[in-house]
Design a protein around this motif. Structure first.
Motif, mmCIF file in Angstrom:
data_model
loop_
_atom_site.group_PDB
_atom_site.id
_atom_site.type_symbol
_atom_site.label_atom_id
_atom_site.label_comp_id
_atom_site.label_asym_id
_atom_site.label_seq_id
_atom_site.Cartn_x
_atom_site.Cartn_y
_atom_site.Cartn_z
ATOM 1 N N UNK A 15 4.563 9.364 9.351
ATOM 2 C CA UNK A 15 3.176 9.314 8.891
ATOM 3 C C UNK A 15 2.244 9.878 9.968
ATOM 4 N N UNK A 16 2.169 9.197 11.103
ATOM 5 C CA UNK A 16 1.220 9.569 12.149
ATOM 6 C C UNK A 16 1.498 10.959 12.709
ATOM 7 N N UNK A 17 2.742 11.219 13.116
ATOM 8 C CA UNK A 17 3.059 12.499 13.753
ATOM 9 C C UNK A 17 2.935 13.691 12.806
ATOM 10 N N UNK A 18 2.986 13.408 11.502
ATOM 11 C CA UNK A 18 2.873 14.485 10.515
ATOM 12 C C UNK A 18 1.504 14.503 9.847
ATOM 13 N N UNK A 19 0.591 13.658 10.353
ATOM 14 C CA UNK A 19 -0.785 13.594 9.848
ATOM 15 C C UNK A 19 -0.827 13.362 8.328
ATOM 16 N N UNK A 20 0.024 12.444 7.854
ATOM 17 C CA UNK A 20 0.086 12.100 6.434
ATOM 18 C C UNK A 20 -0.903 10.965 6.156
ATOM 19 N N UNK A 21 -1.593 11.053 5.058
ATOM 20 C CA UNK A 21 -2.518 10.002 4.650
ATOM 21 C C UNK A 21 -1.703 8.778 4.229
ATOM 22 N N UNK A 22 -1.827 7.636 4.940
ATOM 23 C CA UNK A 22 -1.009 6.463 4.628
ATOM 24 C C UNK A 22 -1.289 5.856 3.255
ATOM 25 N N UNK A 23 -2.388 6.224 2.650
ATOM 26 C CA UNK A 23 -2.662 5.710 1.301
ATOM 27 C C UNK A 23 -1.960 6.546 0.234
ATOM 28 N N UNK A 24 -1.314 7.632 0.650
ATOM 29 C CA UNK A 24 -0.663 8.529 -0.304
ATOM 30 C C UNK A 24 0.862 8.594 -0.146
ATOM 31 N N UNK A 25 1.411 7.746 0.693
ATOM 32 C CA UNK A 25 2.861 7.718 0.878
ATOM 33 C C UNK A 25 3.344 6.278 0.665
#
Length: 141
Positions: A59-69
């Protein structure tokens, strides 16, 4: 004296569905003061685990929105677990061999607790303290 999983586990039975978002799960982890989530299927059976490392790595290292995974996307599965009657020496081997710091304790398909590396360190410390006491009673050789 042999210690078993049931003797050292923390009684933690909170599980989240596969559809729970990483954002929701992180709030629960923070509230419960744990660094993991056990993921359950629709029938309530434990099927995977998500750790703080999964958050950093996926999540963090790939800059993924945590509300979308979701937990389904993050979890390690199949779950590596132990029975409550598993001796601690076997647990430590499993944790070391699989490179994991947490292991769920499952009985009859239900989560009844979790053992963490801190629990293992605690029993090792207790063992060393007891050994030191025995040595102190007998003096030096």
């Amino acid at each position: 004296m042999v210690l078993y999983a049931k003797d050292i586990m923390k009684k933690y039975t909170n599980m989240l569905s596969e559809e729970t978002t990483a954002l929701e799960a992180s709030k629960i982890m923070s509230n419960d003061h744990v660094g993991f989530v056990v993921v359950k299927d629709r029938e309530g059976k434990p099927i995977g685990m998500v750790t703080e490392w999964d958050y950093v790595n996926k999540v963090v290292s790939k800059d993924v929105d945590p509300s979308k995974i979701t937990m389904r996307d993050l979890m390690a599965s199949p779950i590596i677990s132990v029975d409550p009657k598993t001796p601690t020496d076997k647990i430590t081997v499993m944790m070391s061999k699989n490179g994991i710091r947490r292991i769920p304790v499952i009985e009859n398909g239900k989560l009844i607790g979790v053992i963490t590396s801190r629990d293992i360190i605690r029993i090792f410390k207790d063992y060393m303290d007891n050994l030191s006491d025995v040595i102190a009673r007998f003096g030096t050789f």
